[in-house]
Design a protein around this motif. Structure first.
Motif, mmCIF file in Angstrom:
data_model
loop_
_atom_site.group_PDB
_atom_site.id
_atom_site.type_symbol
_atom_site.label_atom_id
_atom_site.label_comp_id
_atom_site.label_asym_id
_atom_site.label_seq_id
_atom_site.Cartn_x
_atom_site.Cartn_y
_atom_site.Cartn_z
ATOM 1 N N ALA A 209 0.843 -1.198 0.000
ATOM 2 C CA ALA A 209 0.000 0.000 0.000
ATOM 3 C C ALA A 209 0.876 1.246 0.000
ATOM 4 C CB ALA A 209 -0.917 0.009 1.217
ATOM 5 N N SER A 210 0.308 2.350 -0.467
ATOM 6 C CA SER A 210 1.026 3.627 -0.508
ATOM 7 C C SER A 210 0.446 4.658 0.452
ATOM 8 C CB SER A 210 0.984 4.220 -1.931
ATOM 9 O OG SER A 210 1.583 3.371 -2.865
ATOM 10 N N ASP A 211 -0.863 4.598 0.676
ATOM 11 C CA ASP A 211 -1.528 5.644 1.453
ATOM 12 C C ASP A 211 -2.884 5.119 1.917
ATOM 13 O OD1 ASP A 211 -1.913 8.117 2.620
ATOM 14 O OD2 ASP A 211 -2.002 9.248 0.748
ATOM 15 N N GLU A 212 -3.459 5.777 2.909
ATOM 16 C CA GLU A 212 -4.819 5.472 3.337
ATOM 17 C C GLU A 212 -5.618 6.766 3.370
ATOM 18 O OE1 GLU A 212 -4.957 3.389 7.035
ATOM 19 O OE2 GLU A 212 -4.069 1.557 6.214
ATOM 20 N N VAL A 213 -6.696 6.799 2.619
ATOM 21 C CA VAL A 213 -7.547 7.995 2.548
ATOM 22 C C VAL A 213 -9.002 7.560 2.413
ATOM 23 C CG1 VAL A 213 -5.832 9.575 1.567
ATOM 24 C CG2 VAL A 213 -7.143 8.100 0.053
ATOM 25 N N SER A 214 -9.907 8.405 2.845
ATOM 26 C CA SER A 214 -11.323 8.098 2.735
ATOM 27 C C SER A 214 -11.866 8.552 1.387
ATOM 28 C CB SER A 214 -12.095 8.797 3.854
ATOM 29 O OG SER A 214 -12.146 10.192 3.608
ATOM 30 N N PRO A 215 -13.001 8.023 0.964
ATOM 31 C CA PRO A 215 -13.628 8.497 -0.267
ATOM 32 C C PRO A 215 -13.853 10.013 -0.266
ATOM 33 C CG PRO A 215 -14.618 6.430 0.369
ATOM 34 C CD PRO A 215 -13.700 6.824 1.500
ATOM 35 N N ASN A 216 -14.301 10.558 0.851
ATOM 36 C CA ASN A 216 -14.531 12.007 0.906
ATOM 37 C C ASN A 216 -13.227 12.792 0.781
ATOM 38 O OD1 ASN A 216 -17.299 11.714 1.111
ATOM 39 N ND2 ASN A 216 -17.316 11.795 3.344
ATOM 40 N N ALA A 280 4.193 -1.398 5.659
ATOM 41 C CA ALA A 280 4.696 -0.023 5.655
ATOM 42 C C ALA A 280 4.285 0.611 4.339
ATOM 43 C CB ALA A 280 6.219 -0.020 5.790
ATOM 44 N N PHE A 281 3.961 1.896 4.354
ATOM 45 C CA PHE A 281 3.517 2.568 3.142
ATOM 46 C C PHE A 281 4.666 2.861 2.189
ATOM 47 C CE2 PHE A 281 -0.283 4.573 5.557
ATOM 48 C CZ PHE A 281 -1.018 3.409 5.363
ATOM 49 N N GLY A 282 4.345 2.881 0.886
ATOM 50 C CA GLY A 282 5.304 3.273 -0.133
ATOM 51 C C GLY A 282 5.450 4.779 -0.197
ATOM 52 N N LYS A 283 6.108 5.251 -1.231
ATOM 53 C CA LYS A 283 6.464 6.671 -1.323
ATOM 54 C C LYS A 283 5.388 7.545 -1.966
ATOM 55 C CE LYS A 283 11.421 5.655 -1.754
ATOM 56 N NZ LYS A 283 12.617 5.777 -2.648
ATOM 57 N N VAL A 284 4.581 6.983 -2.867
ATOM 58 C CA VAL A 284 3.674 7.795 -3.679
ATOM 59 C C VAL A 284 2.340 7.991 -2.954
ATOM 60 C CG1 VAL A 284 2.583 8.066 -5.925
ATOM 61 C CG2 VAL A 284 4.761 6.837 -5.739
ATOM 62 N N LYS A 285 2.024 9.235 -2.657
ATOM 63 C CA LYS A 285 0.798 9.545 -1.918
ATOM 64 C C LYS A 285 -0.308 10.007 -2.862
ATOM 65 C CE LYS A 285 3.132 8.432 1.605
ATOM 66 N NZ LYS A 285 2.956 7.059 2.150
#
Length: 300
Positions: A209-216, A280-285
């Motif tokens: 995974a790279s990031d965690e974000v909500s739909p909103n 752990a997250f990758g670099k690209v957000k």
């Protein structure tokens, strides 16, 4: 090492090939299209032209390889092929890989699987990843396999462009403020390149995974990037989503698979294994991808 890469010059395979070549490996890239030969050779790799449906071709291509990287990739437009069972066709590709790996004697395999491959229940179109993982697990114990399980790809957000332009919103059958993981193909390629150089033993699973974000949050970030800061994410019913996908000409069974996959995001079923084995997250957000999204949005 001698490494065979499937997936032609796709979003993952191209940067993976570039990194492996830069590290001094001998890389052969499998592609369906002969017109890709020059581009593949320009990267410093060799090309092998054939199809994933041809076990004889795959076996020959895999012969002598130290590591093979395999992924299921159907031809463009397969979602709209009324005569194609998407899950069945991808599962068959897994069977072809298994046979070619066995016949070629390859002992080290990296397989691009997916989030959701931990179960064959309720994940919709992703079910074939569960099927293929279990097919490959039938290989002899002396064949070491690393199953890579990325989450949803950022570039899948390009599907939102049409509804943004025609209806002024992102419209899906899930949404809200619950964060979910996303990934860049560049981060997937980096993880695969890393795993190829790490020791192989038994069967290994790695989430990516790279990031965690909500739909909103996605609506807000993409909206800012395209000059629509008030962009909203609207949630519709499964029935409405299915009707909309069918209206685009998508194979009805495939459309049902997409709707069920999104429903699994909504219920959390899709992410059960991910949160137990969070990477752990990758670099690209998301903010990085939003810039690319804006370019594509303004071109269409």
């Amino acid at each position: 090492m001698k490494i065979v890469v499937t997936g032609s010059l796709g979003h993952i395979s191209k940067p993976l090939t570039q990194e492996l070549v830069q590290k001094g490996h001998s890389v052969t890239v499998i592609s369906r299209k002969a017109e890709r030969i020059k581009a593949i050779e320009t990267l410093g790799a060799q090309a092998a032209i054939g199809t994933m449906e041809d076990v004889g071709f795959l076996t020959t291509a895999f012969n002598g390889a130290d590591v093979v990287y395999v992924m299921e990739a159907l031809a463009y437009g397969s979602f709209f092929d009324k005569n194609l069972d998407f899950i069945e066709a991808n599962t068959q590709m897994g069977l072809n890989y298994k046979q070619a790996i066995d016949q070629s004697g390859v002992k080290q395999v990296v397989h691009l699987s997916s989030i959701g491959a931990h179960t064959n229940k309720g994940t919709g179109i992703l079910k074939f990843h569960y099927n293929v993982e279990n097919i490959l697990k039938e290989l002899p114990d002396n064949v070491a396999i690393k199953f890579m399980r990325p989450v949803g790809f950022y570039y899948n957000m390009y599907q939102y462009i049409q509804s943004i332009k025609t209806q002024g919103a992102i419209i899906q059958n899930y949404g809200g403020d619950e964060k979910e993981p996303w990934v860049s193909p560049l981060d997937i390629a980096a993880v695969i390149a890393e795993e190829i150089e790490l020791p192989f033993e038994g069967r290994k699973i790695r989430n990516i995974a790279s990031d965690e974000v909500s739909p909103n949050e996605i609506a807000g970030t993409l909206g800012e990037a395209i000059g629509k800061p008030d962009l909203k994410w609207f949630v519709i019913s499964d029935e409405q989503m299915l009707s909309g996908l069918k209206a685009t000409g998508m194979n009805p069974k495939t459309a049902q698979g997409f709707v069920k996959m999104n429903a699994a995001r909504r219920t959390g079923t899709l992410y059960q294994d991910y949160y137990k084995n969070k990477p752990a997250f990758g670099k690209v957000k998301l903010a990085d991808f939003a810039k690319e999204f804006a370019v594509v949005f303004n071109q269409e």
